[in-house]
Design a protein around this motif. Sequence first.
Motif, PDB file in Angstrom:
ATOM      1  N   GLU A   1     -27.103  57.305-101.544  1.00 35.43           N
ATOM      2  CA  GLU A   1     -25.765  57.783-101.912  1.00 35.43           C
ATOM      3  C   GLU A   1     -24.750  56.641-102.030  1.00 35.43           C
ATOM      4  O   GLU A   1     -23.675  56.811-102.604  1.00 35.43           O
ATOM      5  CB  GLU A   1     -25.268  58.818-100.894  1.00 35.43           C
ATOM      6  N   GLU A   2     -25.071  55.475-101.479  1.00 31.08           N
ATOM      7  CA  GLU A   2     -24.161  54.338-101.551  1.00 31.08           C
ATOM      8  C   GLU A   2     -24.489  53.408-102.713  1.00 31.08           C
ATOM      9  O   GLU A   2     -23.866  52.360-102.865  1.00 31.08           O
ATOM     10  CB  GLU A   2     -24.192  53.542-100.242  1.00 31.08           C
ATOM     11  N   ARG A   3     -25.476  53.803-103.550  1.00 28.81           N
ATOM     12  CA  ARG A   3     -25.865  52.930-104.643  1.00 28.81           C
ATOM     13  C   ARG A   3     -25.331  53.413-105.996  1.00 28.81           C
ATOM     14  O   ARG A   3     -25.717  52.885-107.033  1.00 28.81           O
ATOM     15  CB  ARG A   3     -27.393  52.814-104.696  1.00 28.81           C
ATOM     16  N   THR A   4     -24.419  54.384-105.980  1.00 31.00           N
ATOM     17  CA  THR A   4     -23.869  54.886-107.219  1.00 31.00           C
ATOM     18  C   THR A   4     -22.777  53.972-107.743  1.00 31.00           C
ATOM     19  O   THR A   4     -22.125  53.262-106.978  1.00 31.00           O
ATOM     20  CB  THR A   4     -23.290  56.300-107.023  1.00 31.00           C
ATOM     21  N   ALA A   5     -22.560  53.998-109.045  1.00 32.86           N
ATOM     22  CA  ALA A   5     -21.513  53.166-109.653  1.00 32.86           C
ATOM     23  C   ALA A   5     -20.129  53.559-109.153  1.00 32.86           C
ATOM     24  O   ALA A   5     -19.255  52.715-108.971  1.00 32.86           O
ATOM     25  CB  ALA A   5     -21.577  53.294-111.177  1.00 32.86           C
ATOM     26  N   GLU A   6     -19.917  54.864-108.912  1.00 31.57           N
ATOM     27  CA  GLU A   6     -18.613  55.317-108.442  1.00 31.57           C
ATOM     28  C   GLU A   6     -18.276  54.731-107.079  1.00 31.57           C
ATOM     29  O   GLU A   6     -17.131  54.371-106.810  1.00 31.57           O
ATOM     30  CB  GLU A   6     -18.586  56.846-108.373  1.00 31.57           C
ATOM     31  N   ALA A   7     -19.270  54.644-106.216  1.00 28.19           N
ATOM     32  CA  ALA A   7     -19.042  54.111-104.867  1.00 28.19           C
ATOM     33  C   ALA A   7     -18.715  52.626-104.888  1.00 28.19           C
ATOM     34  O   ALA A   7     -18.146  52.111-103.936  1.00 28.19           O
ATOM     35  CB  ALA A   7     -20.275  54.366-103.990  1.00 28.19           C
ATOM     36  N   ARG A   8     -19.070  51.932-105.983  1.00 27.97           N
ATOM     37  CA  ARG A   8     -18.864  50.491-106.049  1.00 27.97           C
ATOM     38  C   ARG A   8     -17.614  50.106-106.843  1.00 27.97           C
ATOM     39  O   ARG A   8     -17.341  48.924-107.005  1.00 27.97           O
ATOM     40  CB  ARG A   8     -20.080  49.816-106.703  1.00 27.97           C
ATOM     41  N   SER A   9     -16.869  51.058-107.362  1.00 30.85           N
ATOM     42  CA  SER A   9     -15.753  50.751-108.252  1.00 30.85           C
ATOM     43  C   SER A   9     -14.594  50.101-107.512  1.00 30.85           C
ATOM     44  O   SER A   9     -14.478  50.217-106.286  1.00 30.85           O
ATOM     45  CB  SER A   9     -15.263  52.033-108.939  1.00 30.85           C
ATOM     46  N   ILE A  10     -13.733  49.428-108.280  1.00 30.89           N
ATOM     47  CA  ILE A  10     -12.534  48.830-107.695  1.00 30.89           C
ATOM     48  C   ILE A  10     -11.669  49.919-107.071  1.00 30.89           C
ATOM     49  O   ILE A  10     -11.082  49.740-106.002  1.00 30.89           O
ATOM     50  CB  ILE A  10     -11.739  48.071-108.775  1.00 30.89           C
ATOM     51  N   ARG A  11     -11.617  51.084-107.729  1.00 33.86           N
ATOM     52  CA  ARG A  11     -10.834  52.195-107.183  1.00 33.86           C
ATOM     53  C   ARG A  11     -11.383  52.634-105.832  1.00 33.86           C
ATOM     54  O   ARG A  11     -10.619  52.947-104.903  1.00 33.86           O
ATOM     55  CB  ARG A  11     -10.842  53.362-108.166  1.00 33.86           C
ATOM     56  N   ALA A  12     -12.707  52.663-105.706  1.00 35.88           N
ATOM     57  CA  ALA A  12     -13.322  53.043-104.434  1.00 35.88           C
ATOM     58  C   ALA A  12     -12.982  52.029-103.347  1.00 35.88           C
ATOM     59  O   ALA A  12     -12.767  52.392-102.187  1.00 35.88           O
ATOM     60  CB  ALA A  12     -14.833  53.162-104.590  1.00 35.88           C
ATOM     61  N   GLY A  13     -12.933  50.741-103.700  1.00 34.35           N
ATOM     62  CA  GLY A  13     -12.555  49.719-102.733  1.00 34.35           C
ATOM     63  C   GLY A  13     -11.129  49.903-102.252  1.00 34.35           C
ATOM     64  O   GLY A  13     -10.841  49.788-101.050  1.00 34.35           O
ATOM     65  N   PHE A  14     -10.224  50.199-103.183  1.00 28.34           N
ATOM     66  CA  PHE A  14      -8.831  50.436-102.817  1.00 28.34           C
ATOM     67  C   PHE A  14      -8.716  51.660-101.920  1.00 28.34           C
ATOM     68  O   PHE A  14      -7.987  51.654-100.916  1.00 28.34           O
ATOM     69  CB  PHE A  14      -7.990  50.624-104.084  1.00 28.34           C
ATOM     70  N   ALA A  15      -9.443  52.708-102.265  1.00 29.26           N
ATOM     71  CA  ALA A  15      -9.404  53.933-101.469  1.00 29.26           C
ATOM     72  C   ALA A  15      -9.952  53.688-100.061  1.00 29.26           C
ATOM     73  O   ALA A  15      -9.427  54.227 -99.078  1.00 29.26           O
ATOM     74  CB  ALA A  15     -10.193  55.037-102.161  1.00 29.26           C
ATOM     75  N   ALA A  16     -10.997  52.889 -99.963  1.00 28.43           N
ATOM     76  CA  ALA A  16     -11.600  52.612 -98.656  1.00 28.43           C
ATOM     77  C   ALA A  16     -10.633  51.864 -97.751  1.00 28.43           C
ATOM     78  O   ALA A  16     -10.536  52.151 -96.553  1.00 28.43           O
ATOM     79  CB  ALA A  16     -12.886  51.805 -98.841  1.00 28.43           C
ATOM     80  N   VAL A  17      -9.908  50.902 -98.307  1.00 28.48           N
ATOM     81  CA  VAL A  17      -8.928  50.157 -97.515  1.00 28.48           C
ATOM     82  C   VAL A  17      -7.771  51.062 -97.127  1.00 28.48           C
ATOM     83  O   VAL A  17      -7.295  51.044 -95.983  1.00 28.48           O
ATOM     84  CB  VAL A  17      -8.424  48.926 -98.297  1.00 28.48           C
ATOM     85  N   SER A  18      -7.296  51.875 -98.066  1.00 26.51           N
ATOM     86  CA  SER A  18      -6.164  52.763 -97.795  1.00 26.51           C
ATOM     87  C   SER A  18      -6.492  53.774 -96.702  1.00 26.51           C
ATOM     88  O   SER A  18      -5.611  54.165 -95.925  1.00 26.51           O
ATOM     89  CB  SER A  18      -5.759  53.510 -99.074  1.00 26.51           C
ATOM     90  N   ALA A  19      -7.749  54.177 -96.625  1.00 25.55           N
ATOM     91  CA  ALA A  19      -8.141  55.225 -95.678  1.00 25.55           C
ATOM     92  C   ALA A  19      -8.375  54.710 -94.266  1.00 25.55           C
ATOM     93  O   ALA A  19      -8.469  55.509 -93.327  1.00 25.55           O
ATOM     94  CB  ALA A  19      -9.407  55.924 -96.176  1.00 25.55           C
TER      95      ALA A  19
END
Length: 442
Positions: free
Chosen positions: A238-256
């Motif tokens: 589940e962590e190997r999807t393109a969505e999980a690796r996106s710049i947006r996902a990185g921003f969301a992870a830091v914000s959370a």
Amino acid sequence: MSTGSGGLSRPGSPSSDSGRTADAGPGTAVEADVAGLQRRTQRVLVASQILGGLGTATGIALAAVLAKKVSGDEALSGLASTASVAGTAVLSVPLAALMNARGRRAGLVLAYLIGTLGAVVTVVAAAAGNFPLLLVGLAGFGAASSANLQARYAAADLAEPGSRARAISTVVWATTIGAVLGPNIAAPAGRSVAGLGIPEESGPFVWAAGVFLISAVVVHVLLRPDPLLTARELAPAEERTAEARSIRAGFAAVSASPRARLALVTVAVSHTAMVSVMSMTPVDLEHHGAGIELIGLVISGHIAGMYAFSPVMGRLADRFGRLTVIGLAVGLLACAALLAGTAGGSHARSAAGLFVLGLGWSAGLVAGSALLTDSVPQAARAAAQGLSDLTTSLSAGIGGATAGLVVATASYAWLNLAAACLLVPLGALALFTRRTTRPQQA
């Protein structure tokens, strides 16, 4: 199922030995392979960091002096560091995106090649007396700093959580050899271009261009298999999807994550305070009669503080927690501002202040980088790390630009006071995060 990553298997695949089965222990074949790959990765990164540190420090030692010479205006000298960190900032997100798609090797090689081109442009601009072109060259030169920063995260890709800070600090430490030597070869590098029709201060950039090119070759040839791509192969599906690796996902992870936000602020503030004070120290020393050799020694001591003791910071962060070492960083940076800001004509006091400034930066960088890596999912780490470097470079760029104006209109002492003021919100945020974090997470 072969992954193409050094013969390792994906966890959960039919042939996986990853230790996810009930009877698998810590001595499984995959874990042994990962440990060996981690050691190989660190050796390659250490070699590239020695070279990259040599090239970067050789140029940084005289960047502000070269900018003053070409522009003829001391107030513009701080733009040298601003241009360099701006180049780092501009490249942070594209490099993160490239690493997301192609791995660490592709991003590091590209950064070193752009750094090579930037050093060449800097020399051409100095020879032509063209200040705007000089800033363009220094911006490209900053790409090599981006490579040096990103290398610390490459060291953490395959590291166990309990040794992650030490893995980061080992690669940071490797920069010591080149970084300490760099400022001290600035003078011979300058003399080596005598008779070529270019300013002596641009000689270090000639040497840096060659060193960065060698670094690119070392990483391209030896950093195989790629540590980031290998870590992803070993991650859950589940962590190997393109969505999980996106710049947006990185921003969301830091914000959370409050801890990730603290990590980002720690690295940014530590780097901004360091860049602002360090970039104007050669100018202040020159005001008080210091020659190029003495300036080189002071900057060497500062860089030794930055890198030589990073393994100590890594061990402290792994042993006592990231937040404890972040508190140590705040204290060291405040002490450095006091020493440097009150030095006046005392070269020894300036040297002591710059050394402690380096120690504070090291504590903040190692603990902050480890905390950021700990606090976001594996898939989003490269994107979050790129966001951190972007924030760090932008804030440091503003600090570097402001530093020259502060020194020109007020004084070097006021610059140190301003740097100390940056530490107040960081200290408050660290205390708040500690109070709202479970003890085992601190």
